[in-house]
Motif scaffolding. Structure first.
Motif, short mmCIF file in Angstrom:
data_model
loop_
_atom_site.label_atom_id
_atom_site.label_comp_id
_atom_site.label_asym_id
_atom_site.label_seq_id
_atom_site.Cartn_x
_atom_site.Cartn_y
_atom_site.Cartn_z
N GLU A 1 0.88 -1.49 -0.45
CA GLU A 1 0.25 -0.14 0.17
C GLU A 1 0.83 0.88 -0.42
N VAL A 2 2.19 1.51 0.93
CA VAL A 2 2.52 2.63 1.68
C VAL A 2 3.48 2.90 -0.69
N ALA A 3 3.63 1.57 -0.73
CA ALA A 3 4.60 1.76 -2.60
C ALA A 3 3.27 2.60 -3.24
N ASP A 4 2.37 1.68 -3.89
CA ASP A 4 1.27 2.07 -4.98
C ASP A 4 1.11 3.93 -4.02
N THR A 5 1.03 3.76 -2.55
CA THR A 5 0.11 5.41 -2.42
C THR A 5 1.65 6.19 -2.33
N PHE A 6 2.52 5.91 -2.37
CA PHE A 6 3.40 7.11 -1.40
C PHE A 6 4.97 7.10 -2.28
N GLY A 7 5.31 5.96 -2.93
CA GLY A 7 6.22 5.69 -3.95
C GLY A 7 7.63 5.00 -2.48
N CYS A 8 7.95 5.84 -1.64
CA CYS A 8 8.55 5.58 -0.61
C CYS A 8 8.47 5.34 0.38
N LEU A 9 9.33 5.38 1.10
CA LEU A 9 9.28 5.31 3.17
C LEU A 9 10.39 6.05 3.52
N ASN A 10 10.14 7.50 4.24
CA ASN A 10 11.27 8.51 5.08
C ASN A 10 11.66 8.13 6.28
N ILE A 11 10.67 7.58 6.45
CA ILE A 11 10.89 7.06 8.47
C ILE A 11 10.35 5.90 8.68
N GLN B 1 13.74 -5.85 6.48
CA GLN B 1 13.70 -6.35 5.61
C GLN B 1 13.28 -5.65 4.30
N THR B 2 11.53 -5.75 4.69
CA THR B 2 10.17 -6.17 4.13
C THR B 2 10.76 -3.95 3.37
N PHE B 3 10.41 -3.08 4.30
CA PHE B 3 10.30 -2.06 3.76
C PHE B 3 12.00 -0.46 3.79
N LEU B 4 13.34 -2.11 3.14
CA LEU B 4 14.12 -1.24 3.55
C LEU B 4 14.23 -0.15 1.45
N PRO B 5 13.92 -0.91 0.67
CA PRO B 5 13.64 -1.12 -0.42
C PRO B 5 12.71 0.65 -0.80
N LEU B 6 11.56 0.20 0.32
CA LEU B 6 11.05 1.78 -0.17
C LEU B 6 11.95 3.11 1.03
N LEU B 7 12.75 2.60 1.79
CA LEU B 7 13.94 3.19 2.35
C LEU B 7 14.37 3.72 1.77
N ARG B 8 15.27 2.59 0.75
CA ARG B 8 16.18 3.52 -0.80
C ARG B 8 15.67 4.72 -1.45
N LYS B 9 14.27 4.74 -1.83
CA LYS B 9 13.52 5.59 -2.57
C LYS B 9 13.06 6.58 -2.41
N SER B 10 14.03 6.87 -0.91
CA SER B 10 13.34 8.25 -0.16
C SER B 10 15.24 8.63 -0.81
N ARG B 11 14.77 10.72 0.05
CA ARG B 11 16.56 10.76 -0.81
C ARG B 11 17.24 10.86 0.76
N ALA B 12 16.79 10.26 1.58
CA ALA B 12 17.74 10.01 2.77
C ALA B 12 16.54 9.59 4.23
N GLY B 13 16.61 8.08 4.25
CA GLY B 13 16.08 7.48 5.45
C GLY B 13 16.71 7.32 6.50
#
Length: 236
Positions: free
Chosen positions: A77-87, A126-138
Motif C-alpha cells: 500500500e505504501v509503495a502504491d500510494t507514496f512510492g517511498c518511505l522516509n522514516i 527487510q520489507t521496507f528497506l526498498p522503500l526507504l532506499r527510494k527516499s532521498r535519505a531514510g
C-alpha cells in the motif's frame, strides 16, 4: 511542483497507545504524514481520531509485526500510494517480564518477546528497506532500552532485556551495511516512561518520545549505528 516541499512519510509500529502514539503525534506536528501501525485496526482508528480531527495527517493501518503477510500488505500500500518511505520507527514491543529470572525463565515467553521485539523490527527493516532506499535519505529508529545494554545489564527481565540486546545488535549490523547510502539507523532508549508497560512513576511520555523523534529527523550528516537517550550516547 517547483518550490514545494514534498511531504515526508513515516511509519510507526505499535502506535495506538503510549510512546508510539506520542511519536506519531510529534512527527505529525512537524508536518510529516504518519502511518499509525496497530495490530488491532479499530484501536488504531480510535487513537488516531482526535489527532486527525485536529488536522494532523495520520493514517491508521493494521500492522502485526509478527505476521509477514500483514507487513507485506502495508508495504504494498505504501509503495502504491507514496512510492517511498522516509522514516521507519520500530516501536512495537511486549513482555517487560519483571517476574522472571534467567535461570528459570519460561523460554516460550522469551521466544514470544523475541518474535515481536527483535524479529518484528528485523522483518520491518527487510520489507521496507526498498522503500526507504527510494527516499532521498531514510531514517530507521529502533526503540530499544538500556535494559539491553551489555555494559549495564544485570539480572531480571530476561525476555525483554535479551530481546533488546539483540535489537541493538541488529541496529549495529544494519547501520554498517547501509553506511554511505544516506539511510541512518540508530537505537533509542526512551528511558523509564509512565506507560502501560513502564508503569507509574516514570517520566512523561512526551519526554521519552522526543528522543525517538530526534533520531527520526536527524540531518543527513547525523550519526548512524549508535545508541542514544535524549540525544546523548549510551554504552552498548
Amino acid at each position: 511542483m517547483s518550490g514545494q516541499r514534498i511531504q515526508q512519510i513515516a511509519l510507526v509500529t505499535g502506535a495506538n497507545r503510549g510512546i508510539g502514539l506520542e511519536v506519531v503525534s510529534q512527527l505529525a506536528h512537524r508536518g510529516i504524514r504518519v502511518i499509525l501501525g496497530a495490530r488491532d485496526l479499530r484501536k488504531g482508528e480510535l487513537a488516531a481520531q482526535p489527532l486527525i480531527e485536529a488536522g494532523l495527517a495520520i493514517l491508521p493501518r493494521q500492522l502485526d509485526v509478527t505476521d509477514q503477510q500483514s507487513i507485506e500488505r502495508l508495504a504494498s500500500e505504501v509503495a502504491d500510494t507514496f512510492g517511498c518511505l522516509n522514516i521507519l520507527v520500530n516501536n512495537a514491543a511486549i513482555l517487560y517480564d519483571t517476574w522472571q529470572q534467567t535461570s528459570t525463565a519460561d523460554l516460550a515467553l522469551v521466544h514470544e518477546a523475541l518474535e515481536t521485539n527483535t524479529f518484528g523490527a528485523w522483518r520491518m527493516c527487510q520489507t521496507f528497506l526498498p522503500l526507504l532506499r527510494k527516499s532521498r535519505a531514510g531514517r530507521i529508529v529502533n526503540v530499544s532500552s538500556e535494559a539491553g545494554s551489555l555494559a549495564h545489564m544485570g539480572a531480571g527481565t530476561p525476555a525483554y532485556s535479551i530481546s533488546k540486546a539483540a535489537l541493538n545488535a541488529l541496529t549495529r549490523q544494519l547501520a554498517a551495511e547501509l553506511a554511505g547510502t544516506g539511510i541512518l539507523v540508530n537505537a533509542i532508549c526512551p528511558g523509564w516512561v509512565a506507560t502501560d508497560m513502564g508503569g507509574a512513576g516514570g517520566r512523561p511520555i512526551a519526554e521519552g518520545a522526543a528522543g525517538i523523534v530526534w533520531a527520526a529527523t536527524l540531518p543527513d550528516d547525523g550519526p548512524t549505528g549508535s545508541f542514544f537517550r535524549d540525544g546523548r550516547a549510551l554504552s552498548w
